[in-house]
Design a protein around this motif. Structure first.
Motif, PDB file in Angstrom:
ATOM      1  N   THR A 235      -1.986  84.278 -27.482  1.00 44.74           N
ATOM      2  CA  THR A 235      -3.213  83.507 -27.296  1.00 44.74           C
ATOM      3  C   THR A 235      -4.197  83.890 -28.389  1.00 44.74           C
ATOM      4  OG1 THR A 235      -2.858  83.519 -24.901  1.00 44.74           O
ATOM      5  CG2 THR A 235      -5.052  82.922 -25.676  1.00 44.74           C
ATOM      6  N   THR A 236      -4.736  82.904 -29.072  1.00 46.75           N
ATOM      7  CA  THR A 236      -5.603  83.183 -30.208  1.00 46.75           C
ATOM      8  C   THR A 236      -6.959  83.716 -29.748  1.00 46.75           C
ATOM      9  OG1 THR A 236      -6.560  80.953 -30.270  1.00 46.75           O
ATOM     10  CG2 THR A 236      -4.510  81.326 -31.506  1.00 46.75           C
ATOM     11  N   LEU A 237      -7.648  84.374 -30.661  1.00 42.84           N
ATOM     12  CA  LEU A 237      -8.989  84.877 -30.364  1.00 42.84           C
ATOM     13  C   LEU A 237      -9.922  83.732 -29.998  1.00 42.84           C
ATOM     14  CD1 LEU A 237     -11.168  87.058 -30.313  1.00 42.84           C
ATOM     15  CD2 LEU A 237     -11.422  86.751 -32.789  1.00 42.84           C
ATOM     16  N   LYS A 238      -9.827  82.608 -30.701  1.00 41.29           N
ATOM     17  CA  LYS A 238     -10.689  81.463 -30.413  1.00 41.29           C
ATOM     18  C   LYS A 238     -10.488  80.961 -28.990  1.00 41.29           C
ATOM     19  CE  LYS A 238     -11.823  76.790 -32.035  1.00 41.29           C
ATOM     20  NZ  LYS A 238     -11.527  75.737 -33.031  1.00 41.29           N
TER      21      LYS A 238
ATOM     22  N   GLU B 142     -10.226  87.940 -36.940  1.00 44.60           N
ATOM     23  CA  GLU B 142     -10.313  86.556 -36.477  1.00 44.60           C
ATOM     24  C   GLU B 142      -8.937  85.896 -36.350  1.00 44.60           C
ATOM     25  OE1 GLU B 142     -13.131  85.024 -35.509  1.00 44.60           O
ATOM     26  OE2 GLU B 142     -14.144  86.936 -35.869  1.00 44.60           O
ATOM     27  N   SER B 143      -7.992  86.309 -37.156  1.00 44.11           N
ATOM     28  CA  SER B 143      -6.681  85.664 -37.165  1.00 44.11           C
ATOM     29  C   SER B 143      -5.730  86.218 -36.110  1.00 44.11           C
ATOM     30  CB  SER B 143      -6.036  85.843 -38.554  1.00 44.11           C
ATOM     31  OG  SER B 143      -5.886  87.225 -38.858  1.00 44.11           O
ATOM     32  N   HIS B 144      -6.165  87.210 -35.353  1.00 45.93           N
ATOM     33  CA  HIS B 144      -5.258  87.866 -34.413  1.00 45.93           C
ATOM     34  C   HIS B 144      -5.052  87.037 -33.150  1.00 45.93           C
ATOM     35  CE1 HIS B 144      -5.758  92.223 -36.125  1.00 45.93           C
ATOM     36  NE2 HIS B 144      -5.111  91.400 -36.923  1.00 45.93           N
ATOM     37  N   SER B 145      -3.889  87.220 -32.554  1.00 40.67           N
ATOM     38  CA  SER B 145      -3.553  86.610 -31.256  1.00 40.67           C
ATOM     39  C   SER B 145      -2.977  87.698 -30.361  1.00 40.67           C
ATOM     40  CB  SER B 145      -2.561  85.459 -31.444  1.00 40.67           C
ATOM     41  OG  SER B 145      -1.424  85.893 -32.167  1.00 40.67           O
ATOM     42  N   PHE B 146      -2.925  87.409 -29.036  1.00 43.55           N
ATOM     43  CA  PHE B 146      -2.667  88.490 -28.092  1.00 43.55           C
ATOM     44  C   PHE B 146      -1.779  88.049 -26.929  1.00 43.55           C
ATOM     45  CE2 PHE B 146      -6.762  88.772 -30.121  1.00 43.55           C
ATOM     46  CZ  PHE B 146      -6.763  90.061 -30.633  1.00 43.55           C
TER      47      PHE B 146
END
Length: 374
Positions: A51-54, A102-106
């Motif tokens: 899941t993206t940070l945004k 900013e480009s990280h996802s989790f």
């Protein structure tokens, strides 16, 4: 397992799911909601790519959680290994000093699954996290202190060990913490009717309510056949109390005086004469800030100012709403006042205090000598 490192003098093995990123603000369920969203409310594509940070920030905005809180919570949970960042290895050497990009996802980690399914409602776990949980209601804090006072006496001269854990588990600390968390849950609801429009929020809240049900059982609250829409229907409503920060359980402390019945600063005659006039809001706020400074609070919220005004300056008919005070504090009229100092600590979050030269403006406003503050 629950406190392996704390027994040897280090940090707890298991993280505190309820600990807010800023202890001054009672956002106890931010981390839990985020984890539940990633566990149960994700889209099928997110299970592969994360899941993206945004997407996470968009989700937490629905609860009015500040973006800064969310960012810090994500960073903490990666470091605590509750979350895995898809762009870095999951080993501790790579996560212990993790910084958000900013480009990280989790995605959630295996530890999160264990915490959600088995640990968050465990009696010993709840008792242990109470040692560091920042209580914002004085009665709950006092009850917790009373429950663990004997344990403090026994282990105050050494680190918490297995004996201390055993003694702690024999107290009512777990039920006190559980009840406090349930009551705090009522104050962290989604904004408006977002449950009706966003499936990920609805799913998250459904899972969270299941968790609250287990906390209610730990708290010893008799449950109906159906959990009501608001937990307050079965948990007695608490009056708003003064904010208090819990001292470390194993530090020497005296029981604090949490509520102050009388004001420290005398109400000026000029202010008493204009209490009910619309133009009186600015001097009331000025007086309230000085009263709060006398109590040792240099930076406060609009809600704290409203509480002081309602307690000492107005009658029941003329009580002010915290939202109106906050709106006034942000307006041009008050922002132009030289006695007011405003500090922005996060997006849409401001704290207010007195300027260094507030005394001269006190004398101009109230035609009286400024009070002496310790």
């Amino acid at each position: 397992m629950l406190s392996g490192n704390s027994i040897s003098g280090g940090k707890s093995v298991l993280p505190n799911l309820y600990y807010p990123v800023f202890p001054s603000y009672p956002c106890y369920f931010l981390k839990l909601r985020l984890l539940l969203r990633l566990l149960y409310g994700r889209h099928s594509s997110e299970s592969r790519r994360g899941t993206t940070l945004k997407e996470i920030l968009n989700f937490t905005r629905m609860y009015a959680y500040h973006e800064r809180w969310t960012r810090l919570a994500i960073r903490e949970m990666v470091r605590e290994r509750l979350l895995e960042c898809m762009e870095i290895p999951s080993e501790a050497d790579f996560t212990k000093n993790y910084e958000l990009e900013e480009s990280h996802s989790f995605r959630t980690s295996p530890l999160t699954v264990v915490m959600i399914k088995q640990v968050y409602f465990d009696n010993i776990y709840l008792s242990m996290i109470g040692r560091e949980l920042p209580f914002h209601k004085s009665k709950a804090f006092e009850k917790f202190c009373d429950a663990v006072r004997d344990v403090i006496t026994i282990v105050s001269e050494e680190s918490l060990n297995k004996t201390g854990v055993d003694l702690l588990s024999e107290t009512e600390a777990n039920s006190i913490v559980a009840r406090y968390l349930v009551e705090s849950f009522e104050e962290e609801k989604p904004i408006g009717e977002v449950l009706m429009h966003f499936p990920e929020v609805a799913t998250t809240e459904e899972k969270l309510r299941d968790m609250i049900t287990k906390l209610l059982r730990v708290a010893g609250v008799a449950l109906p056949n159906r959990l009501p829409e608001t937990i307050s229907e079965i948990v007695s409503t608490k009056k708003q109390e003064a904010q208090v920060f819990q001292l470390s359980l194993f530090e020497d402390f005296e029981k604090p005086t949490l509520l102050q019945e009388t004001n420290s600063i005398q109400v000026p005659h000029e202010l008493a004469d204009i209490q009910t006039a619309p133009r009186s809001l600015a001097p009331k706020i000025f007086w309230a800030l000085v009263e709060l400074r006398a109590r040792g609070k240099k930076q406060v919220t609009g809600s704290e100012i409203a509480n002081i005004i309602n307690q000492y300056l107005v009658d029941d008919i003329n009580k002010v709403e915290p939202t109106n005070i906050s709106k006034a504090l942000r307006g041009k009229a008050l922002q132009s006042q030289s006695w007011l100092n405003t500090e922005e600590i996060a997006s849409r979050k401001k704290l207010y205090g007195l300027s260094d030269n507030w005394r001269s403006y006190w004398e101009q406003t109230f035609n009286e000598q400024s009070p002496t503050l310790d």
